[in-house]
Scaffold this active site. Structure first.
Site, PDB file in Angstrom:
ATOM      1  N   CYS A  90       0.843  -1.203   0.000  1.00  0.00           N
ATOM      2  CA  CYS A  90       0.000   0.000   0.000  1.00  0.00           C
ATOM      3  C   CYS A  90       0.875   1.248   0.000  1.00  0.00           C
ATOM      4  O   CYS A  90       1.924   1.295   0.645  1.00  0.00           O
ATOM      5  CB  CYS A  90      -0.894   0.033   1.236  1.00  0.00           C
ATOM      6  SG  CYS A  90      -2.285  -1.089   1.149  1.00  0.00           S
ATOM      7  N   HIS A  91       0.398   2.261  -0.701  1.00  0.00           N
ATOM      8  CA  HIS A  91       1.089   3.546  -0.720  1.00  0.00           C
ATOM      9  C   HIS A  91       0.771   4.324   0.558  1.00  0.00           C
ATOM     10  O   HIS A  91      -0.360   4.282   1.023  1.00  0.00           O
ATOM     11  CB  HIS A  91       0.608   4.391  -1.920  1.00  0.00           C
ATOM     12  CG  HIS A  91       1.019   3.837  -3.235  1.00  0.00           C
ATOM     13  ND1 HIS A  91       0.313   2.837  -3.867  1.00  0.00           N
ATOM     14  CD2 HIS A  91       2.058   4.143  -4.047  1.00  0.00           C
ATOM     15  CE1 HIS A  91       0.911   2.547  -5.017  1.00  0.00           C
ATOM     16  NE2 HIS A  91       1.961   3.323  -5.147  1.00  0.00           N
ATOM     17  N   MET A 127      -8.217   0.016   1.042  1.00  0.00           N
ATOM     18  CA  MET A 127      -7.499  -0.710   2.088  1.00  0.00           C
ATOM     19  C   MET A 127      -7.513   0.063   3.398  1.00  0.00           C
ATOM     20  O   MET A 127      -7.578  -0.532   4.478  1.00  0.00           O
ATOM     21  CB  MET A 127      -6.063  -1.019   1.649  1.00  0.00           C
ATOM     22  CG  MET A 127      -5.980  -1.970   0.470  1.00  0.00           C
ATOM     23  SD  MET A 127      -6.930  -3.494   0.673  1.00  0.00           S
ATOM     24  CE  MET A 127      -6.161  -4.202   2.119  1.00  0.00           C
ATOM     25  N   GLU A 128      -7.476   1.393   3.320  1.00  0.00           N
ATOM     26  CA  GLU A 128      -7.525   2.207   4.533  1.00  0.00           C
ATOM     27  C   GLU A 128      -8.883   2.061   5.224  1.00  0.00           C
ATOM     28  O   GLU A 128      -8.947   1.950   6.452  1.00  0.00           O
ATOM     29  CB  GLU A 128      -7.224   3.669   4.192  1.00  0.00           C
ATOM     30  CG  GLU A 128      -5.774   3.954   3.877  1.00  0.00           C
ATOM     31  CD  GLU A 128      -5.280   3.440   2.517  1.00  0.00           C
ATOM     32  OE1 GLU A 128      -4.061   3.458   2.286  1.00  0.00           O
ATOM     33  OE2 GLU A 128      -6.113   3.013   1.676  1.00  0.00           O
ATOM     34  N   ASP A 142     -11.222  -6.777  21.994  1.00  0.00           N
ATOM     35  CA  ASP A 142     -10.247  -6.672  23.075  1.00  0.00           C
ATOM     36  C   ASP A 142     -10.846  -6.021  24.319  1.00  0.00           C
ATOM     37  O   ASP A 142     -10.584  -6.463  25.442  1.00  0.00           O
ATOM     38  CB  ASP A 142      -9.029  -5.867  22.609  1.00  0.00           C
ATOM     39  CG  ASP A 142      -7.967  -5.769  23.681  1.00  0.00           C
ATOM     40  OD1 ASP A 142      -7.572  -6.819  24.236  1.00  0.00           O
ATOM     41  OD2 ASP A 142      -7.522  -4.637  23.972  1.00  0.00           O
TER      42      ASP A 142
END
Length: 170
Positions: A90-91, A127-128, A142
């Site tokens: 990824c950039h 992707m972000e 969590d």
């Protein structure tokens, strides 16, 4: 040095932007592209046992560790900004904004997480958005695992993207 590299690229590798004609992995060169406004929205869901979900909702997301929603919100933003450090090809992108929402879903005893990411750049932000949702969901897990380990992270998917060569809508 290549391990398990395909000697003869097949049709699949010719259609993958991160694999060249020789089958080698590379970062996509976007230098020839024009910057444009791009946006992506992704979504995921954290499903809880009914009693745990009700406890979370009744306490407005507050736990002994603090607000599970606010913690997941910050984690999602941080993850979206650091996607290039987690996904090798990824950039790094100067993001214009990341917006996350968390919605209680009574019918499925779940919290639905949605992330919308915007950038003005030469490559998209799918992707972000997916990374922001994934890490927000993991953070919800969590923050609540002390109540139960019967928690399911589900349905992480891209809902839409705009800008660039083509748009997408689920």
């Amino acid at each position: 040095m290549s391990i398990n590299k395909q000697k003869t690229p097949n049709t699949l590798t010719h259609n993958l932007s991160h694999i060249d004609a020789k089958g080698d992995v590379h970062m996509v060169d976007v230098s020839h592209k024009t910057a444009s406004q791009r946006q992506a929205t992704a979504q995921g869901r954290v499903i809880f046992p009914q009693a745990v979900y009700q406890q979370i909702k009744d306490n407005d997301g507050m736990s002994k560790k603090g607000s599970i929603i606010q913690t997941a919100h910050i984690a999602g933003i941080m993850a979206g900004k650091r996607t290039h450090e987690l996904i090798p090809l990824c950039h790094p992108l100067p993001l214009d904004g990341i917006n996350l929402t968390f919605d209680y879903q009574d019918d499925s005893h779940s919290i639905q997480v949605t992330a919308t990411v915007k950038v003005t750049h030469k490559t998209g932000v799918e992707m972000e958005a997916l990374t922001a949702v994934s890490v927000a969901c993991l953070t919800l897990y969590d923050m609540t695992k002390a109540l139960s380990h019967d928690i399911i992270i589900s349905d992480i998917q891209l809902l839409q993207k705009t800008g660039g060569k083509s748009d997408y809508q689920l």
